[in-house]
Write a protein that holds these residues in place. Structure first.
Motif, PDB file in Angstrom:
ATOM      1  N   LEU A  33      -2.048  -5.048   6.161  1.00  0.00           N
ATOM      2  CA  LEU A  33      -3.404  -5.108   5.994  1.00  0.00           C
ATOM      3  C   LEU A  33      -3.841  -6.169   5.022  1.00  0.00           C
ATOM      4  CD1 LEU A  33      -3.884  -1.078   5.602  1.00  0.00           C
ATOM      5  CD2 LEU A  33      -4.176  -2.709   7.887  1.00  0.00           C
ATOM      6  N   THR A  45      -0.609  -5.105   1.045  1.00  0.00           N
ATOM      7  CA  THR A  45      -0.940  -3.607   1.491  1.00  0.00           C
ATOM      8  C   THR A  45      -0.518  -3.483   2.848  1.00  0.00           C
ATOM      9  OG1 THR A  45      -2.830  -3.686   0.004  1.00  0.00           O
ATOM     10  CG2 THR A  45      -2.617  -1.983   1.697  1.00  0.00           C
ATOM     11  N   GLN A  47       0.436  -0.560   6.442  1.00  0.00           N
ATOM     12  CA  GLN A  47       0.023   0.900   6.943  1.00  0.00           C
ATOM     13  C   GLN A  47       1.015   1.231   7.995  1.00  0.00           C
ATOM     14  OE1 GLN A  47      -3.795   0.743   9.522  1.00  0.00           O
ATOM     15  NE2 GLN A  47      -4.234   2.736   8.383  1.00  0.00           N
ATOM     16  N   GLN A  91      -1.003   4.150   3.844  1.00  0.00           N
ATOM     17  CA  GLN A  91      -1.273   2.898   3.372  1.00  0.00           C
ATOM     18  C   GLN A  91      -0.564   2.843   2.164  1.00  0.00           C
ATOM     19  OE1 GLN A  91      -5.161   1.263   2.866  1.00  0.00           O
ATOM     20  NE2 GLN A  91      -5.582   1.858   5.098  1.00  0.00           N
ATOM     21  N   SER A  92       0.381   1.778   1.678  1.00  0.00           N
ATOM     22  CA  SER A  92       0.901   1.800   0.470  1.00  0.00           C
ATOM     23  C   SER A  92       0.871   0.237  -0.066  1.00  0.00           C
ATOM     24  CB  SER A  92       2.436   1.883   0.528  1.00  0.00           C
ATOM     25  OG  SER A  92       2.508   3.401   1.056  1.00  0.00           O
ATOM     26  N   GLU A  93       0.984   0.022  -1.284  1.00  0.00           N
ATOM     27  CA  GLU A  93       1.038  -1.500  -1.970  1.00  0.00           C
ATOM     28  C   GLU A  93       2.449  -1.637  -2.420  1.00  0.00           C
ATOM     29  OE1 GLU A  93      -2.284  -1.581  -4.488  1.00  0.00           O
ATOM     30  OE2 GLU A  93      -3.748  -1.408  -3.210  1.00  0.00           O
TER      31      GLU A  93
END
Length: 126
Positions: A33, A45, A47, A91-93
């Motif tokens: 993302l 980021t 998803q 969603q992860s960073e």
């Protein structure tokens, strides 16, 4: 522990192909993302679908940097979802260290992450 070894050795025919849940599968689908460079880090980021198991991401180079100046380095982001079939959209960073890819003769490398359309400038002290 002996019981476990005995159970595994008797779990099926000798030539049967079985799926080992502990083996890694680093091609679980995901979407990038956002991607940008902050200092020595490639920050992303991502998803993906899941919700039941731990998900891991790792950064790999797609080979050596080009010889042309400025140098260009391409990367792949790999995802291990451990077979998580959850329907949650997560969603992860993540941040990945780019310092090992510095060129001591230059202060700029162009970075491209597979799945992200833009080249990014990685600048550092020369």
């Amino acid at each position: 522990m002996t019981f476990l070894v005995l159970l595994m050795s008797c779990s099926g025919p000798k030539d049967a192909v079985t799926e080992n849940p502990h083996e890694s599968n680093w091609n679980t689908p995901f979407t990038v993302l956002q991607a940008n460079i902050e200092g020595d880090s490639l920050r992303t980021t991502v998803q993906y679908g899941g919700g039941f198991r731990e998900h891991l991401f790792r950064l790999e180079s797609k080979g050596t940097a080009t010889k042309s100046l400025p140098r260009k380095q391409e990367f792949l982001l790999l995802h291990e979802g451990h077979g998580d079939m959850g329907r949650a959209l997560i969603q992860s960073e993540y941040a990945f260290d780019l310092a090992p890819f510095r060129d001591p003769s230059q202060s700029l490398i162009k970075i491209r992450l597979d799945g992200w359309p833009e080249w990014m400038d990685y600048t550092y002290p020369h």
